[in-house]
Design an enzyme around this catalytic site. Structure first.
Site, PDB file in Angstrom:
ATOM      1  N   GLU A   1     101.836  54.264  41.319  1.00  0.00           N
ATOM      2  CA  GLU A   1     102.125  52.844  41.544  1.00  0.00           C
ATOM      3  C   GLU A   1     102.971  52.694  42.802  1.00  0.00           C
ATOM      4  OE1 GLU A   1     103.924  50.869  38.186  1.00  0.00           O
ATOM      5  OE2 GLU A   1     104.066  48.963  39.260  1.00  0.00           O
TER       6      GLU A   1
ATOM      7  N   ASN B   1     103.009  47.079  37.118  1.00  0.00           N
ATOM      8  CA  ASN B   1     103.451  45.692  37.288  1.00  0.00           C
ATOM      9  C   ASN B   1     103.289  45.233  38.732  1.00  0.00           C
ATOM     10  OD1 ASN B   1     104.145  45.896  34.614  1.00  0.00           O
ATOM     11  ND2 ASN B   1     106.344  46.128  34.975  1.00  0.00           N
TER      12      ASN B   1
ATOM     13  N   ASN C   1      96.776  44.588  34.683  1.00  0.00           N
ATOM     14  CA  ASN C   1      97.758  45.521  34.106  1.00  0.00           C
ATOM     15  C   ASN C   1      98.648  44.790  33.108  1.00  0.00           C
ATOM     16  OD1 ASN C   1      99.470  48.074  34.129  1.00  0.00           O
ATOM     17  ND2 ASN C   1     100.986  46.527  34.679  1.00  0.00           N
ATOM     18  N   GLU C   2      98.764  45.328  31.917  1.00  0.00           N
ATOM     19  CA  GLU C   2      99.706  44.835  30.889  1.00  0.00           C
ATOM     20  C   GLU C   2      99.800  43.307  30.868  1.00  0.00           C
ATOM     21  OE1 GLU C   2     103.484  46.946  31.130  1.00  0.00           O
ATOM     22  OE2 GLU C   2     102.529  48.787  30.419  1.00  0.00           O
TER      23      GLU C   2
ATOM     24  N   TYR D   1     105.378  54.362  26.065  1.00  0.00           N
ATOM     25  CA  TYR D   1     106.428  55.254  26.577  1.00  0.00           C
ATOM     26  C   TYR D   1     107.295  55.654  25.398  1.00  0.00           C
ATOM     27  CZ  TYR D   1     104.934  53.954  31.247  1.00  0.00           C
ATOM     28  OH  TYR D   1     104.186  53.788  32.397  1.00  0.00           O
TER      29      TYR D   1
ATOM     30  N   GLU E   1      98.589  54.554  30.652  1.00  0.00           N
ATOM     31  CA  GLU E   1     100.002  54.843  30.966  1.00  0.00           C
ATOM     32  C   GLU E   1     100.600  55.510  29.746  1.00  0.00           C
ATOM     33  OE1 GLU E   1     102.647  51.858  32.711  1.00  0.00           O
ATOM     34  OE2 GLU E   1     100.928  50.995  33.761  1.00  0.00           O
TER      35      GLU E   1
ATOM     36  N   GLN F   1     104.309  58.606  35.761  1.00  0.00           N
ATOM     37  CA  GLN F   1     103.482  58.496  36.939  1.00  0.00           C
ATOM     38  C   GLN F   1     103.373  59.895  37.558  1.00  0.00           C
ATOM     39  OE1 GLN F   1     104.428  55.137  39.444  1.00  0.00           O
ATOM     40  NE2 GLN F   1     104.779  53.777  37.715  1.00  0.00           N
TER      41      GLN F   1
HETATM   42  O1  AHR Z   1     105.161  52.834  34.896  1.00  0.00           O
HETATM   43  C1  AHR Z   1     106.184  51.909  35.018  1.00  0.00           C
HETATM   44  C2  AHR Z   1     105.785  50.532  34.501  1.00  0.00           C
HETATM   45  O2  AHR Z   1     105.642  50.583  33.114  1.00  0.00           O
HETATM   46  C3  AHR Z   1     104.433  50.010  34.982  1.00  0.00           C
HETATM   47  O3  AHR Z   1     104.541  49.353  36.198  1.00  0.00           O
HETATM   48  C4  AHR Z   1     104.064  49.048  33.906  1.00  0.00           C
HETATM   49  O4  AHR Z   1     102.662  48.890  33.775  1.00  0.00           O
HETATM   50  C5  AHR Z   1     104.728  49.581  32.651  1.00  0.00           C
HETATM   51  O5  AHR Z   1     105.417  48.609  31.969  1.00  0.00           O
END
Ligand code: AHR
Length: 500
Positions: A28, A73, A173-174, A245, A293, A350
């Site tokens: 990103e 994001n 994205n999201e 995450y 992700e 990432q």
């Molecule tokens: O990877 C960091 C951020 O986490 C990304 O930009 C977003 O898609 C997620 O919330």
């Protein structure tokens, strides 16, 4: 004395072919991922295009099959046209997502060149926040159409007469997240994504499209978001995304080391949602999951709105990874194999500096603990995933109740006629002696056993001490008839490679 366990393996008990795209990454425009991560013209390691040679080498070793780009994001405020054409004419912009200055020195064509250098497929995102469905379609034309019309000719004028043939595309994205620039409700996003997907595919019938699913399994809209957007866009898309995450905020290592229960439940619910929507729509079309992700991320959290201070490539979320994090990453990848019938893409988030397996300074590079399990899976898991049966002692966790001390997956590849077996020993104190029970055919040899282990779950690699948590080759066990016996230390990840 070590506890005992048995793992039963049978090459006939197949879950599914393993999609190589499960070993993909994510890059990103955020923090020092692109700038100072892969692109740093004034580093002593830079090549003629400003790419870091040392980083390229480390990324090649990870053998990413695809890399998702440019966000995240960031994507939801990105104007792709800013990032193409002569560099001195590209605008500097405020990136609202990370409160940083985006110079646009690196954009679509630079990313394609980077992918060629590490032999990976680009997986592009289109902006569904501030972007229109027309902008999305234009980018597909720019990348994939033969010359003769406006955006393909624009690409040619930038030095690329031949189409880039980008196959994988994320439609936003999201978009379920209130934090997302241009966040939409599920029906709004479902309808917009469907229309964008239609236009994108009309430019190129061969592309594969990924719909935005839930940003994590704690979202208040999960899994209703997933059902709704899938019902809108089912026939127009090929994959449905999930993000997650993991963290050990409570410093409860026993539960953290059992996180695969959470990962498996998340996939299970979405698998059910896919089946429901397919049945409701009386559809013959299949949609698979893209976990685009995933990683451990909790130590270097941001307080929103004070992130980048409008700097260029600020230090953002440079998470330091330790042994327990690497063991969670290993079991996440076990889940990828165990769920390989529905899960076809997964992107570690990432790649460099930003929640990443690799850290850099201007002249140095460090491989973090999570680098090693990813590398081993990416290198060894191929062919088909096997449905292994595991008999192991259990331990109690606060979050998931009783869990087996071992977390296991395995593959068998007809082409190489070999197994790969991946085992996490979650115990913090106990070695476990494991009988590998070869139920159909025993291997002729156990070629290699790689192991990452330690006594301190919080131990991490540092620039001064880069080998604290790495995988090393250990002795291969012998094969006695239909059994091989190996003792696995506590807090360990072991990858075993055989030839039949
Ligand atoms: O990877 C960091 C951020 O986490 C990304 O930009 C977003 O898609 C997620 O919330």
């Amino acid at each position: 004395m070590a506890s005992k366990a048995t793992i039963y393996l049978d090459t006939n008990r197949v879950i599914s072919p393993i999609s190589p795209l499960l070993f993909s990454g994510f890059a990103e425009h955020m923090g020092r991922m692109i700038y100072e991560g892969i692109y740093e013209p004034d580093s002593p390691h830079a090549d003629e295009n400003g790419l870091r040679k040392d980083v390229l080498e480390a990324l090649r070793e990870l053998n990413y099959r695809a890399i998702r780009y440019p966000g995240g994001n960031f994507l939801s405020g990105y104007r792709w046209e800013d990032g193409v054409g002569p560099k001195d004419q590209r605008p500097k912009r405020r990136d609202l997502a990370w409160q940083s200055t985006e110079t646009n020195e690196f954009g679509t064509n630079e990313f394609i060149e980077f992918c060629k250098k590490i032999k990976t497929e680009p997986m592009f995102g289109v902006n569904m926040g501030t972007g229109t469905i027309q902008d999305a379609a234009n980018l597909v034309e720019y990348c994939n159409a033969p010359v003769g019309t406006k955006y393909a000719d624009l690409r040619a004028s930038h030095g690329y007469k031949e189409p880039h043939k980008v196959k994988y595309w994320c439609v936003g994205n999201e978009m379920d997240g209130p934090w997302q620039i241009g966040h939409l409700d599920a029906p709004e996003y479902g309808a917009k994504a469907r229309e964008a997907a239609k236009m994108m595919r009309w430019h190129d019938r061969d592309i594969k499209l990924v719909l935005c699913g839930s940003s994590n399994s704690q979202m208040p809209t999960y899994p209703e978001w997933d059902r709704t957007v899938l019902e809108y866009a089912w026939e127009n898309i090929d994959y449905h995304s999930l993000h997650y995450y993991a963290g050990n905020n409570e410093n409860d290592t026993a539960s953290f080391l059992a996180m695969s229960a959470e990962f498996e439940a998340f996939v299970g619910t979405l698998e059910g949602t896919l089946r429901y929507v397919k049945a409701k729509r009386r559809s013959k079309h299949d949609v698979y999951l893209s976990w685009d992700e995933w990683n451990v991320w909790y130590k270097a959290r941001l307080v929103h709105d004070v992130e980048g201070g409008w700097g260029k490539a600020p230090h953002l979320i440079e998470e330091i990874y330790n042994l327990e994090d690497a063991l969670v990453v290993a079991q996440w990848m076990n889940v990828f194999l165990r769920k390989s019938d529905v899960l076809k893409i997964a992107c570690l988030a990432q790649a460099v500096n930003v929640i990443a397996p690799i850290l850099t300074t201007k002249d140095a590079m460090l491989k973090q603990s999570i680098y090693y399990p990813f590398m081993l899976f990416s290198k060894l898991a191929s062919g088909t995933a096997l449905d292994v049966a595991v008999k192991a002692p259990e331990y109690n966790t606060k979050l998931f109740g009783d869990m087996p001390l071992l977390d296991v997956s395995a593959s068998y590849d007809e082409a190489t006629n070999g197994h790969a077996i991946f085992i996490v020993n979650r115990s913090q104190t106990e070695s476990i002696t494991v009988d590998l029970n070869w139920q159909d055919r025993a291997p002729k040899s156990i070629n290699n056993v790689y192991q990452l282990a330690g006594t301190d779950p919080k131990l991490a690699n540092t620039y001064e001490s880069p080998n604290n948590v790495i995988s090393v080759k250990v002795a291969s066990p012998t094969i006695n008839g239909k059994t091989s016996t190996i003792t696995l230390p506590p807090l360990s990840f072991t990858a075993i490679e055989t030839s039949l």
